[in-house]
Scaffold this motif. Structure first.
Motif, PDB file in Angstrom:
ATOM      1  N   ILE A 170     -38.287  28.494 -79.123  1.00 23.10           N
ATOM      2  CA  ILE A 170     -37.094  28.611 -78.286  1.00 23.10           C
ATOM      3  C   ILE A 170     -36.064  29.554 -78.932  1.00 23.10           C
ATOM      4  O   ILE A 170     -34.898  29.552 -78.553  1.00 23.10           O
ATOM      5  N   ARG A 171     -36.517  30.324 -79.945  1.00 22.76           N
ATOM      6  CA  ARG A 171     -35.690  31.377 -80.567  1.00 22.76           C
ATOM      7  C   ARG A 171     -34.380  30.839 -81.136  1.00 22.76           C
ATOM      8  O   ARG A 171     -33.315  31.443 -80.950  1.00 22.76           O
ATOM      9  N   CYS A 188     -35.831  28.713 -88.538  1.00 19.87           N
ATOM     10  CA  CYS A 188     -36.864  29.021 -89.535  1.00 19.87           C
ATOM     11  C   CYS A 188     -36.474  30.226 -90.397  1.00 19.87           C
ATOM     12  O   CYS A 188     -36.837  30.299 -91.575  1.00 19.87           O
ATOM     13  N   ILE A 210     -41.089  33.132 -87.714  1.00 19.80           N
ATOM     14  CA  ILE A 210     -41.613  33.208 -86.346  1.00 19.80           C
ATOM     15  C   ILE A 210     -42.125  34.621 -86.057  1.00 19.80           C
ATOM     16  O   ILE A 210     -43.159  34.797 -85.400  1.00 19.80           O
ATOM     17  N   VAL A 270     -39.311  22.544 -82.234  1.00 14.29           N
ATOM     18  CA  VAL A 270     -40.467  22.294 -81.369  1.00 14.29           C
ATOM     19  C   VAL A 270     -41.751  22.173 -82.211  1.00 14.29           C
ATOM     20  O   VAL A 270     -42.857  22.330 -81.701  1.00 14.29           O
ATOM     21  N   ILE A 319     -43.426  23.849 -84.486  1.00 21.74           N
ATOM     22  CA  ILE A 319     -44.482  24.862 -84.629  1.00 21.74           C
ATOM     23  C   ILE A 319     -44.932  24.858 -86.084  1.00 21.74           C
ATOM     24  O   ILE A 319     -44.117  25.033 -86.993  1.00 21.74           O
ATOM     25  N   ILE A 325     -45.919  26.730 -88.489  1.00 22.96           N
ATOM     26  CA  ILE A 325     -45.994  28.157 -88.819  1.00 22.96           C
ATOM     27  C   ILE A 325     -46.980  28.421 -89.966  1.00 22.96           C
ATOM     28  O   ILE A 325     -47.797  29.339 -89.866  1.00 22.96           O
TER      29      ILE A 325
END
Ligand code: SF4
Length: 495
Positions: free
Chosen positions: A319-320, A324, A347, A382, A384, A386
């Motif tokens: 969702i930018r 991170c 990201i 969310v 992720i 990474i």
């Protein structure tokens, strides 16, 4: 026009340059540490943060699994509300669609809301090539544009600039873009903000066409959502007669109810605010309220191919928020430009190689732009994983092989420097598949350990220059086990 990332060197080279810039490192350290601490406090206020994070993950995964269904529902809803939907397979197609739409209005300038999608496709450059001037109205984007610079952070594109540098840019450049900076401008935040406000106001009042992205698109009603902190977005979304929104297809959520989750997690993760200062929503067009013409350009540009990758697809949940980036030790030192993409940081390291493919040297280098410490995963609203995707992409780069890109099969070539890694992995694979050879090798290594070099020769030297090589034990583990367990092998049998 801002600078572009075209022709950037691979990450290791670009990062080496960046870490030598002590001003850049000081600016980044100050900014990222401030934001990350504030975010941690904002998140700690919520008892149900873990549940919200899980809910966000589930909503996004469900939507991505049923993307076709929700996109068609969205198209229907937007059309019913008076908007027009366009489908763009790649950047060129999206740029062509937008350029034609602006030309059709007869206008030669547009105002823009901050948008990652339009940066991703190089829209400003495409418009400029057709004689259309695009004015960025987000304060940080304005700084980047006036400074002919490149963005270095998702949320704060001018994070690499300090106040003195911003004052100099305003003084030098504002005049050639419109209203000049006030006489005797100092570097106090209030004066800099006022200078930007005055400069932008005439553009807001003159513009007939606005261009935006969107943080979310609600399939059930065809509503688009933009969240921002300055109010410039609200001006661009309401004052012009024509509004064109370019949005990645993954930005869709099924219902308004789903927004409830993201409107809590996004502001706390990005700006450490409990609630977003400006949340604009619009559904098609309305008589005498806002733009009378609305176009939605749905952008694929590698997203469908990313969706096909079972491990890599989780990057589309993003969702930018940029949390991170703010915790990443690599980003903090190398800065955003070294990633050679509008998506920097962790990201960017997993999204850019998937959207653009790992064929180029820079994209093949990005999965290695990480220490795999896992801080990015911990803060991601969310969830992720990474590090998991980074390792997956490294495997892809080292293996070479084929991927589907824009509907065609593409052969991946291992980037320079990865041939040695591949050879080492093959040798390890061979040895681990032959226990007798492995045992002989381990005994040989133990027997010769006193004459082992302290650094690796050849291309391995750079690796061992900053690391201690592990010491080989005097006796291999298996021999020790057998000796101390009455001749039993580690599996329990007698040898
Ligand atoms: S990957 Fe997660 S933490 Fe990073 S920008 Fe996207 S949502 Fe935010």
């Amino acid at each position: 026009m801002s600078g572009t990332f075209v022709g950037m060197p691979a990450f290791p080279e670009a990062a080496r340059e960046a870490v030598r810039n002590t001003t850049l490192r000081a600016n980044l350290r100050h900014a990222t540490h401030t934001i990350r601490d504030k975010r941690a406090r904002a998140v700690a206020e919520l008892d149900d943060w873990a549940s919200l994070r899980e809910a966000g993950k589930q909503i996004k995964d469900h939507t991505l699994r049923n993307l076709e269904h929700y996109l068609l529902q969205l198209e229907e809803s937007v059309t019913a509300a008076g908007g027009t939907v366009h489908w763009a397979g790649d950047a060129d197609e999206a740029n062509r669609i937008v350029t034609d739409l602006v030309k059709a209005t007869g206008e030669s300038e547009v105002v823009k809301v901050k948008s990652m999608a339009t940066q991703e496709i190089g829209l400003n450059e495409a418009l400029e090539a057709e004689g259309i001037h695009a004015y960025e109205t987000d304060l940080a984007e304005l700084i980047v544009q006036l400074g002919k610079d490149r963005p270095s952070h998702i949320l704060v594109p001018a994070i690499h600039r300090n106040r003195g540098e911003i004052r100099d840019i305003f003084e030098k450049e504002m005049g050639s873009w419109g209203r000049p900076a006030p006489e005797g401008l100092t570097d106090t935040p209030a004066e800099l903000a006022e200078a930007a406000r005055l400069h932008l106001r005439e553009k807001f009042l003159r513009a007939k066409v606005g261009i935006s992205g969107a943080n979310f698109m609600v399939a059930e009603t065809g509503t688009l959502v933009v969240v921002e902190s300055e109010g410039n977005g609200r001006m661009c979304l309401t004052l012009p007669e024509t509004l064109i929104s370019v949005v990645g297809i993954e930005k869709i959520v099924p219902t308004w109810r789903d927004l409830e989750v993201f409107l809590q997690t996004l502001p706390r993760s990005s700006t450490a605010e409990r609630m977003n200062p400006y949340t604009s929503t619009w559904t098609g067009t309305a008589r005498e309220d806002g733009p009378s013409t609305f176009h939605l350009v749905l952008l694929d540009n590698g997203r469908t191919d990313t969706l096909a990758d079972e491990v890599g697809r989780q990057a589309l949940r993003c969702i930018r928020c940029s949390a991170c980036l703010n915790v990443c030790p690599v980003y903090e030192r190398a800065g955003g430009h070294a990633y050679g993409s509008v998506y920097p940081g962790p990201i960017g390291a997993i999204l850019s190689p998937q959207l653009r493919g790992t064929q180029s040297e820079i994209d093949a280098s990005l999965p290695y732009a990480s220490s795999l410490c896992g801080a990015c995963y911990e803060v991601c609203p969310v969830a992720i994983d990474i590090p998991e995707v980074l390792v997956h992409l490294r495997e892809r780069v080292v293996q070479g092989g084929e991927v589907t890109r824009h509907g065609t099969k593409v052969t991946l070539r291992p980037a320079k420097g990865h041939a040695a890694e591949r050879a080492a992995m093959r040798a390890a694979g061979w040895a681990f598949g032959r226990p007798a050879a492995l045992r002989t090798g381990q005994r040989l290594a133990s027997g010769t350990r006193r004459i082992h070099p302290r650094t690796l020769p050849g291309p391995g030297r750079a690796w061992s220059a900053t690391r201690d090589l592990p010491k080989v034990p005097a006796e291999p583990f298996r021999d020790w086990w057998r000796r101390t367990n009455g001749g039993q092998t580690e599996k329990g049998g007698k040898k």
